[in-house]
Design an enzyme around this catalytic site. Sequence first.
Site, PDB file in Angstrom:
ATOM      1  N   SER A   9      31.448  50.250  19.343  1.00  0.00           N
ATOM      2  CA  SER A   9      30.332  49.746  18.569  1.00  0.00           C
ATOM      3  C   SER A   9      29.422  50.860  18.052  1.00  0.00           C
ATOM      4  CB  SER A   9      29.575  48.722  19.415  1.00  0.00           C
ATOM      5  OG  SER A   9      28.673  47.990  18.654  1.00  0.00           O
ATOM      6  N   ASP A  36      33.554  61.722   9.374  1.00  0.00           N
ATOM      7  CA  ASP A  36      33.743  61.624   7.920  1.00  0.00           C
ATOM      8  C   ASP A  36      33.012  62.726   7.167  1.00  0.00           C
ATOM      9  OD1 ASP A  36      35.361  59.468   8.254  1.00  0.00           O
ATOM     10  OD2 ASP A  36      34.039  57.997   7.320  1.00  0.00           O
ATOM     11  N   LYS A  84      35.281  48.155  17.796  1.00  0.00           N
ATOM     12  CA  LYS A  84      34.364  47.034  17.558  1.00  0.00           C
ATOM     13  C   LYS A  84      33.527  47.375  16.330  1.00  0.00           C
ATOM     14  CE  LYS A  84      30.658  44.186  19.499  1.00  0.00           C
ATOM     15  NZ  LYS A  84      29.590  44.528  18.548  1.00  0.00           N
TER      16      LYS A  84
END
Length: 435
Positions: free
Chosen positions: A299, A310, A324
């Site tokens: 999460s 990224d 999640k």
Amino acid sequence: MRNFLLGGVCAFALMGSVALFAAPSKVGTLQDNETYRQLNLFGEIFERVRNDYYKETKDDDLMEAAINGMLASLDPYSVYMPPRSFQEARVQTRGEFGGLGIEVTQENGLVKVVSPIDDTPAQKAGLLPGDLITHLDGAPVMGKPLQEAIEKMRGAPNTSIVLTVRRGVDASAKIFDVKLTRAVIKTQVVRSHREGEFAYVRITSFNEHTTQDMTAAIDKLKTEMGPALKGYIIDLRENPGGLLDQAISVSDAFLNQGEIVSTRSLRPNAEEGQRYNAKRGDIADGKPIAVLVNGGTASASEIVSGALQDHHRAIIVGNTTFGKGLVQTMIPLGEFGGMKITTAGYFTPSGRSIDKVGITPDVEAWNERDHLIAAALKARRELTDKHDTSDETDKAPAADDKAPQAAMPGKDSPDVVLQAALEVLRAPPKPTAKK
């Protein structure tokens, strides 16, 4: 006020009439008419149960069961919380609560461990992410709302509860009882120390104080280490998540610009959603960062991992995370308590949705404990939606007297993942952006 977690309601009085819902004043669409027809059906069934069921029932219990059934049909994370449970949930995000120290969800009618919290009864007893809790004090959890199980696991400090746990599936499953003593869980969500020439910061969850505590820990290490400080290790292993705004601010602390995460509804014609961008300022001063992850990283901690990966700001070391990628909103319902409902999916800066997939590390490394966690999660994902209703699940089995132990890396055995991160930081390869 709503809290967004990485975890329109109306109340009506029942006056004894079968027709609980009036028809619309104007002729609506076919879908509207069908909805009102189904609502009237619900009212009729409610009345039949009240009047004809062989035992006395309570209206409040029936309504709560109906609400829980509706929310449980959506996903494992949407739940209704009666007033006391709702208040406890809000207290938990502030960093102190009573219970076992375990983050859970629901899967196929059973309670699934997302992650135990560091230095709590659940972790000390050896519970692992992916374990399934089948019974509480000998009573099956199958068919009961998740919130009911959570309330039963909470309680006064120094009281005990026996959990029956299933680890693995089919013939390989281990079923055992473990007795836990409840405690006041004061979550020290940030721990830090010097690891050679690197600053090590462990974040165990994302509550209201996480960013503040992390910043204080890093500032202290900067002062202590001075020019000797060469980089940072951010340990998010077995971090079950928490508040979305804290995941964003922790990510922002290491990024000068760019998107951190976006959230958007998956409903047709829904609003575009929200994008959260970084502001200038890198608390790590551009020094290299390694982020440690495993199957218990879930999460909010996946938001941080995905954002730094990224943007090529950190090397992700370890093994694939929990997966999640859904955002829950805490909605107060006045005197009725509140609810937690999934309102959006989140996406990393490159547009990845990691729900049920997870974050793949740049450098793979494993401890023995990680293999056990990954095996449990893999087995869970391979199960069909149809629950196994064998006697083994529906009846309390003969069990061992404690959980099978998995060595805690760095305490009971060498921390292979941490050593891999140190090697990476000393000779860092260029991370590969995930598409």
